[in-house]
Scaffold this motif. Structure first.
Motif, PDB file in Angstrom:
ATOM      1  N   SER A 107       0.846  -1.195   0.000  1.00  0.00           N
ATOM      2  CA  SER A 107       0.000   0.000   0.000  1.00  0.00           C
ATOM      3  C   SER A 107       0.878   1.240   0.000  1.00  0.00           C
ATOM      4  O   SER A 107       2.028   1.220   0.444  1.00  0.00           O
ATOM      5  CB  SER A 107      -0.949   0.001   1.209  1.00  0.00           C
ATOM      6  OG  SER A 107      -0.216   0.056   2.420  1.00  0.00           O
ATOM      7  N   GLY A 108       0.337   2.314  -0.492  1.00  0.00           N
ATOM      8  CA  GLY A 108       1.025   3.606  -0.486  1.00  0.00           C
ATOM      9  C   GLY A 108       0.001   4.714  -0.379  1.00  0.00           C
ATOM     10  O   GLY A 108      -1.132   4.566  -0.856  1.00  0.00           O
ATOM     11  N   ALA A 109       0.371   5.815   0.228  1.00  0.00           N
ATOM     12  CA  ALA A 109      -0.573   6.921   0.419  1.00  0.00           C
ATOM     13  C   ALA A 109       0.179   8.225   0.558  1.00  0.00           C
ATOM     14  O   ALA A 109       1.314   8.263   1.055  1.00  0.00           O
ATOM     15  CB  ALA A 109      -1.451   6.672   1.651  1.00  0.00           C
ATOM     16  N   ALA A 110      -0.472   9.282   0.091  1.00  0.00           N
ATOM     17  CA  ALA A 110       0.020  10.652   0.306  1.00  0.00           C
ATOM     18  C   ALA A 110      -1.170  11.463   0.789  1.00  0.00           C
ATOM     19  O   ALA A 110      -2.183  11.544   0.094  1.00  0.00           O
ATOM     20  CB  ALA A 110       0.584  11.238  -0.983  1.00  0.00           C
ATOM     21  N   GLN A 138       3.318   7.708   2.998  1.00  0.00           N
ATOM     22  CA  GLN A 138       3.395   6.422   3.677  1.00  0.00           C
ATOM     23  C   GLN A 138       3.460   5.285   2.650  1.00  0.00           C
ATOM     24  O   GLN A 138       2.802   5.324   1.603  1.00  0.00           O
ATOM     25  CB  GLN A 138       2.163   6.223   4.583  1.00  0.00           C
ATOM     26  CG  GLN A 138       2.207   4.950   5.408  1.00  0.00           C
ATOM     27  CD  GLN A 138       0.993   4.853   6.328  1.00  0.00           C
ATOM     28  OE1 GLN A 138       0.046   5.635   6.212  1.00  0.00           O
ATOM     29  NE2 GLN A 138       1.028   3.907   7.249  1.00  0.00           N
ATOM     30  N   GLY A 139       4.258   4.284   2.925  1.00  0.00           N
ATOM     31  CA  GLY A 139       4.329   3.066   2.125  1.00  0.00           C
ATOM     32  C   GLY A 139       4.491   1.879   3.046  1.00  0.00           C
ATOM     33  O   GLY A 139       5.145   1.967   4.084  1.00  0.00           O
ATOM     34  N   ALA A 140       3.860   0.751   2.690  1.00  0.00           N
ATOM     35  CA  ALA A 140       3.914  -0.398   3.597  1.00  0.00           C
ATOM     36  C   ALA A 140       3.696  -1.698   2.843  1.00  0.00           C
ATOM     37  O   ALA A 140       3.037  -1.738   1.790  1.00  0.00           O
ATOM     38  CB  ALA A 140       2.860  -0.262   4.695  1.00  0.00           C
ATOM     39  N   LEU A 141       4.286  -2.782   3.381  1.00  0.00           N
ATOM     40  CA  LEU A 141       4.019  -4.158   2.970  1.00  0.00           C
ATOM     41  C   LEU A 141       3.422  -4.876   4.170  1.00  0.00           C
ATOM     42  O   LEU A 141       3.971  -4.804   5.277  1.00  0.00           O
ATOM     43  CB  LEU A 141       5.295  -4.868   2.519  1.00  0.00           C
ATOM     44  CG  LEU A 141       5.919  -4.446   1.192  1.00  0.00           C
ATOM     45  CD1 LEU A 141       7.238  -5.190   0.978  1.00  0.00           C
ATOM     46  CD2 LEU A 141       4.963  -4.731   0.036  1.00  0.00           C
ATOM     47  N   SER A 142       2.291  -5.541   3.960  1.00  0.00           N
ATOM     48  CA  SER A 142       1.654  -6.254   5.060  1.00  0.00           C
ATOM     49  C   SER A 142       1.405  -7.700   4.646  1.00  0.00           C
ATOM     50  O   SER A 142       1.210  -7.996   3.470  1.00  0.00           O
ATOM     51  CB  SER A 142       0.338  -5.571   5.462  1.00  0.00           C
ATOM     52  OG  SER A 142      -0.566  -5.545   4.361  1.00  0.00           O
ATOM     53  N   ALA A 331       3.673  -6.311   9.339  1.00  0.00           N
ATOM     54  CA  ALA A 331       3.699  -5.158   8.435  1.00  0.00           C
ATOM     55  C   ALA A 331       5.063  -4.498   8.519  1.00  0.00           C
ATOM     56  O   ALA A 331       5.673  -4.424   9.594  1.00  0.00           O
ATOM     57  CB  ALA A 331       2.605  -4.162   8.785  1.00  0.00           C
ATOM     58  N   LEU A 332       5.525  -4.022   7.379  1.00  0.00           N
ATOM     59  CA  LEU A 332       6.802  -3.313   7.284  1.00  0.00           C
ATOM     60  C   LEU A 332       6.603  -2.137   6.358  1.00  0.00           C
ATOM     61  O   LEU A 332       6.147  -2.320   5.223  1.00  0.00           O
ATOM     62  CB  LEU A 332       7.894  -4.248   6.755  1.00  0.00           C
ATOM     63  CG  LEU A 332       9.292  -3.641   6.583  1.00  0.00           C
ATOM     64  CD1 LEU A 332       9.868  -3.252   7.938  1.00  0.00           C
ATOM     65  CD2 LEU A 332      10.211  -4.627   5.872  1.00  0.00           C
ATOM     66  N   GLY A 333       6.936  -0.906   6.826  1.00  0.00           N
ATOM     67  CA  GLY A 333       6.692   0.243   5.978  1.00  0.00           C
ATOM     68  C   GLY A 333       7.499   1.452   6.386  1.00  0.00           C
ATOM     69  O   GLY A 333       8.417   1.372   7.216  1.00  0.00           O
TER      70      GLY A 333
END
Length: 506
Positions: A107-110, A138-142, A331-333
């Motif tokens: 996922s990614g968000a601004a 924000q960016g993350a791997l879950s 989760a890692l981000g």
């Protein structure tokens, strides 16, 4: 009940999860094939020296028939729909297989927002020195993984794998049915051709005779009663010609649909013919007894058994719902107010943990699901036994029909020959004044009916061969050899299913 906690960092969690997965149990009952009381003569039988081929239609030595069946197997729309259902069932197995492994998503968000100075206890931005508007990147791997402790997912995959096999073998059975229907439709068309030729020949003969009778009536040599009867017989033959012509057209149209012809071809294209129906060879009569495994390879029986296996595995799925489910999450981000700092070390975020749920009060929902699964298995067992019973009914009636078909044809051929001679004698006696015209009419009617019935008997003899082959699941090759069944593209699905990385326990 939700249980969640942060575990110490390390590899212990993953190792423990793998150990649990390897030791996981299954609540599916051990599968056993329903027993059947088979007749003893179906256990050890010599198949003889003239076995049928798997491609049984080639035994009729009619290239037109062979080409038609090949077209039907390639272009029939029922088969196309069935093959699509096989693809769908294979995809469902893929979905069930994916449920066995962790699910990873990114996922990614601004986000930009502005704060209010009028909020409670809010210090004016001019005094605090803070910015009223902020931007966050924000960016993350879950990842999440529900542990299959009780075999719920493995049994669901087993169930859908059995459903796939049921669908594949059902497709195989439909191929056998389409081939049989095509052959029988072709034989019906040839029989109608013979009947139409008989009706036309009879009509021509009666028209010629009626012309003679009309002349004799005009001269006063015969009564009006005889003349009216002769006229009626002409119209009977004429009506039979029209009726049979309609039947021929209907048979051609039905055959065109079986072959998957286009709408234009159905309207404009006539069906080709090969040999006359009286010249098609009848394959040898099969032995009275056959080995039981020959019959058990019928597609409908095999498909019915896979359905029992599917519902047997579904019981394991229903039983597993009574027990807790445990999921691992992680989760890692990164989180930063500037894009440039998004991938820096201080911007990193992480989390991991475990969650468990246990059904406490569902008002009998899981219990009823289990009872439903058990009832479905009982129904599948009953359907399987009925399928076996029907199979033996088919083979009994088809063997008897084929054994007697040749005798019926021989008797009817003798009957037709005798009636032809009797008709000639009746006409000769009538012309010479030794009998009345009613005797001639009876002889002609009996001959006409017998000739039409002979065409039907020839068709029935060929149909009986088709019925035997379909009752046996397609004939056989030789004693002690189990035939191979072509499944078209579905064979690739079976091979991919066997090569799947997750072993299915039953």
């Amino acid at each position: 009940m939700i249980i969640s906690r942060i575990l110490p960092v390390g590899k212990g969690l993953i190792a423990a999860a793998l150990a649990i997965m390897l030791a996981a149990c299954s609540f599916a009952p051990a599968y056993q094939r329903p027993e059947q009381d088979l007749p003893p003569e179906w256990r050890k039988i010599d198949l003889g020296n003239t076995p049928l081929n798997v491609d049984w239609w080639t035994r009729f030595n009619d290239p037109v028939l062979t080409a038609m069946i090949q077209d039907a197997l390639a272009y029939n729309q029922d088969l196309a729909e069935s093959l699509a259902r096989v693809d769908s069932a294979a995809a469902q197995v893929g979905v069930a297989t994916a449920a066995l492994f962790p699910h990873v998503s990114g996922s990614g968000a601004a986000t930009a927002q502005g704060a209010s100075e009028k909020a409670p206890n809010q210090v004016p931005f001019s005094q605090s020195g803070l910015s009223r508007s902020t931007t966050q990147y924000q960016g993350a791997l879950s990842a999440s993984w529900e542990l299959d402790l009780w075999g719920k997912f493995r049994n669901r995959r087993t169930m859908l794998s059995d459903v796939l096999m049921n669908t594949v073998i059902g497709h195989e059975g439909l191929r056998l049915t389409i081939a049989g229907e095509t052959a029988q439709a072709y034989f019906a068309l040839l029989a109608l051709d013979m009947q139409l030729e008989t009706a036309r020949r009879t009509l021509k003969s009666r028209e010629e005779s009626f012309g003679i009778y009309t002349s004799r009536y005009d001269q006063g040599d015969i009564t009006e009663l005889d003349w009216q009867r002769a006229r009626a017989e002409v119209e009977i033959a004429r009506a039979q010609v029209h009726t049979t012509t309609v039947a021929v057209d209907q048979a051609e149209a039905a055959l065109a649909v079986l072959l998957g012809r286009s709408p234009r071809d159905i309207i404009n294209r006539a069906m080709p013919r090969g040999h006359d129906i009286g010249k098609l060879p009848a394959p040898p009569v099969l032995p009275d007894g056959l080995p039981s495994d020959l019959l058990m390879r019928r597609p409908d029986i095999r498909a019915a058994e896979y359905l029992i296996m599917a519902y047997n595995a579904n019981i394991g799925v229903a039983r597993a719902e009574f027990f807790p489910s445990i999921s691992l999450t992680g989760a890692l981000g990164t989180l930063s107010a500037a894009v440039g700092n998004l991938f820096s070390g201080p911007a990193g975020t992480w989390s991991y943990g475990a969650a468990g749920t246990l059904p406490i009060l569902d008002f009998g929902n899981n219990w009823y699901n289990l009872k439903d699964a058990e009832a479905q298995k009982k129904a599948a067992i009953a359907a399987y036994r009925k399928t076996v019973q029907t199979a033996f009914q088919d083979i009994r009636t088809s063997l008897t029909s084929q054994r007697e078909a040749n005798a019926i044809v021989r008797s009817m051929e003798i009957e037709v020959a005798s009636l032809r001679k009797a008709t000639e004698l009746a006409r000769l006696q009538y012309d010479n004044g030794y009998t009345d015209y009613l005797t001639v009419l009876d002889a002609e009617r009996q001959l006409f009916a017998a000739e039409l019935q002979l065409a039907t008997a020839l068709r029935d003899r060929l149909d009986s061969v088709v019925n035997v082959c379909m009752a046996l699941g397609g004939g056989w090759k030789d004693s002690g050899i189990t035939p191979d069944f072509p499944i078209v593209d579905a064979q690739k699905l079976l091979e991919s299913e066997q090569a799947a990385p997750v072993a299915v326990q039953r």
